[in-house]
Design an enzyme around this catalytic site. Structure first.
Site, mmCIF file in Angstrom:
data_model
loop_
_atom_site.group_PDB
_atom_site.id
_atom_site.type_symbol
_atom_site.label_atom_id
_atom_site.label_comp_id
_atom_site.label_asym_id
_atom_site.label_seq_id
_atom_site.Cartn_x
_atom_site.Cartn_y
_atom_site.Cartn_z
ATOM 1 N N CYS A 66 27.507 42.860 74.990
ATOM 2 C CA CYS A 66 26.286 42.921 74.178
ATOM 3 C C CYS A 66 25.449 41.709 74.555
ATOM 4 O O CYS A 66 25.668 41.112 75.610
ATOM 5 C CB CYS A 66 26.598 43.036 72.689
ATOM 6 S SG CYS A 66 27.373 41.621 71.904
HETATM 7 C C1 RB5 Z 1 21.088 43.134 70.077
HETATM 8 O O1 RB5 Z 1 19.772 42.751 70.128
HETATM 9 C C2 RB5 Z 1 22.019 41.956 69.934
HETATM 10 O O2 RB5 Z 1 21.973 41.454 68.640
HETATM 11 C C3 RB5 Z 1 23.419 42.367 70.315
HETATM 12 O O3 RB5 Z 1 23.426 42.804 71.638
HETATM 13 C C4 RB5 Z 1 24.477 41.281 70.282
HETATM 14 O O4 RB5 Z 1 24.024 40.102 70.884
HETATM 15 C C5 RB5 Z 1 25.107 41.030 68.998
HETATM 16 O O5 RB5 Z 1 25.994 40.171 68.882
#
Ligand code: RB5
Length: 151
Positions: A66
């Protein structure tokens, strides 16, 4: 090795790089999405899919990407049998497996670049739990927390 991989929009481009990299190393990659870039998708959907695959067995390891790796890690660790962590250095990536039996690697695509992500992933995949008594004892205590909450 059979590896489940998932990413939200924050990790999608890095996931797309890691899949052919890992496949070329001979691993069987199960891509649990996202299957296209969607800026409004949610990391728990992909963290849950990968964590379920690992928790169910048959899929030895998971990789989640993420933006930071944090949300994916938090979500994946809700699943019994999953030991997930963000690792942005190679030492943690292999020692987390050797000592802590980490089975899901979480990466933050907004933090690290492609080459470091590949190196970290490679060290994670090639590492094995040492099985040393002190590490079995410690991981056993962690598993005990899961049993306590299951009651
Ligand atoms: C998404 O914008 C972001 O919050 C997600 O990818 C991640 O970093 C969450 O921990």
């Amino acid at each position: 090795m059979k590896i489940a991989i998932g990413a939200d929009h924050g990790g999608y481009p890095l996931k797309q790089d890691l899949i052919p990299f890992l496949s070329a190393e001979g691993h069987e990659i199960i891509d649990l999405g996202a299957h296209s870039f969607d800026p409004s998708d949610d990391y728990p959907d992909f963290a849950g899919a990968v964590a379920r695959a690992v928790a169910a067995g048959g899929t030895e390891r998971g990789i989640l990407v993420c933006g930071s790796g944090v949300g994916a890690s938090v979500a994946a660790n809700k699943f019994p049998g999953v030991r997930a962590s963000v690792c942005h250095d190679t030492f943690s990536a292999h020692q987390g497996v050797e000592d802590d039996d980490m089975n899901v690697l979480c990466l933050g695509a907004r933090i690290i670049g492609t080459e470091l992500a590949r190196e970290i992933t490679g060290r994670f995949i090639s590492a094995r739990f040492s099985g040393l008594e002190r590490h079995q004892r410690r991981v056993g205590k962690v598993k005990g927390f899961e049993r306590d909450f299951a009651k």
